[in-house]
Design an enzyme around this catalytic site. Structure first.
Site, short mmCIF file in Angstrom:
data_model
loop_
_atom_site.label_atom_id
_atom_site.label_comp_id
_atom_site.label_asym_id
_atom_site.label_seq_id
_atom_site.Cartn_x
_atom_site.Cartn_y
_atom_site.Cartn_z
CG HIS A 1 0.59 -5.45 -3.22
ND1 HIS A 1 -0.46 -5.31 -4.08
CD2 HIS A 1 1.00 -6.73 -3.36
CE1 HIS A 1 -0.66 -6.43 -4.71
NE2 HIS A 1 0.19 -7.33 -4.29
P1 TYD Z 1 3.24 -9.73 -6.28
O1 TYD Z 1 2.20 -8.94 -7.00
O2 TYD Z 1 4.06 -9.02 -5.25
O3 TYD Z 1 2.60 -11.03 -5.61
P2 TYD Z 1 1.46 -11.24 -4.52
O4 TYD Z 1 0.67 -9.97 -4.40
O5 TYD Z 1 0.65 -12.36 -5.05
O6 TYD Z 1 2.08 -11.64 -3.25
O7 TYD Z 1 4.20 -10.39 -7.36
C1 TYD Z 1 5.14 -11.40 -7.03
C2 TYD Z 1 6.27 -11.30 -8.03
O8 TYD Z 1 5.81 -11.55 -9.35
C3 TYD Z 1 6.94 -9.93 -8.05
O9 TYD Z 1 8.34 -10.14 -8.22
C4 TYD Z 1 6.39 -9.27 -9.30
C5 TYD Z 1 6.08 -10.45 -10.21
N1 TYD Z 1 4.92 -10.22 -11.09
C6 TYD Z 1 5.11 -9.99 -12.44
O10 TYD Z 1 6.25 -9.97 -12.95
N2 TYD Z 1 4.02 -9.80 -13.23
C7 TYD Z 1 2.76 -9.83 -12.73
O11 TYD Z 1 1.77 -9.64 -13.49
C8 TYD Z 1 2.57 -10.04 -11.33
C9 TYD Z 1 1.19 -10.07 -10.71
C10 TYD Z 1 3.68 -10.24 -10.54
#
Ligand code: TYD
Length: 139
Positions: free
Chosen positions: A55
């Protein structure tokens, strides 16, 4: 115009105080990193072969540190791509806004520490790559 290229994402050396009992690294907002730190999270227990990220962010600045083990970060600004390997707890990768990132090749037991410039905001995410390309083209 495309603001923020992958070449603005730099490896930042962090402080390291060494003594016989071990090392300590300190990261201070607006001093060691060019933003105030509003949020910290860490990734761990990544299964072998897994990819995280996938992302972009519109406004978020992040510092990513391999506090344990190693992994690769692919940075993509819509034109250029760079892969940076992180494997030291006393170096961090600064990711500026407008960069698509993917994290992979996690070593067993690795921990990815992330310092972030804002609280969690799903509206700041761009989770679709074609939407990211459109976003970069409009800047
Ligand atoms: P995501 O940022 O998509 O993970 P990565 O980039 O590491 O693969 O986040 C994973 C999940 O965690 C998603 O459901 C959103 C949640 N999340 C939060 O609730 N708060 C946060 O600060 C972060 C980074 C993620």
């Amino acid at each position: 115009m495309r603001i923020n290229s992958v070449y603005e994402c730099n490896i930042l050396p962090l402080s390291k105080i060494h003594n016989r009992a071990g090392n300590i690294t300190i990261v201070e907002g607006e001093k060691s990193v060019p933003f105030d730190v509003k949020r910290i999270y860490y990734l761990y227990d990544m299964p072998s072969g897994e990819t995280r990220g996938g992302h972009g962010h519109k406004a978020l600045y992040q510092l990513i540190v391999a506090t344990s083990g190693s992994f690769d970060v692919q940075l993509d600004d819509g034109v250029n791509k760079r892969i940076v390997r992180l494997n030291r707890p006393d170096y961090g990768l600064l990711i500026v806004p407008g960069i698509w990132r993917e994290l992979f090749e996690f070593s067993s037991g690795s921990v990815c520490l992330v310092l972030a410039s804002t609280k969690y905001d799903e509206d700041d995410y761009i989770r679709d790559y074609s939407e990211f390309q459109l976003y970069k083209n409009k800047l």
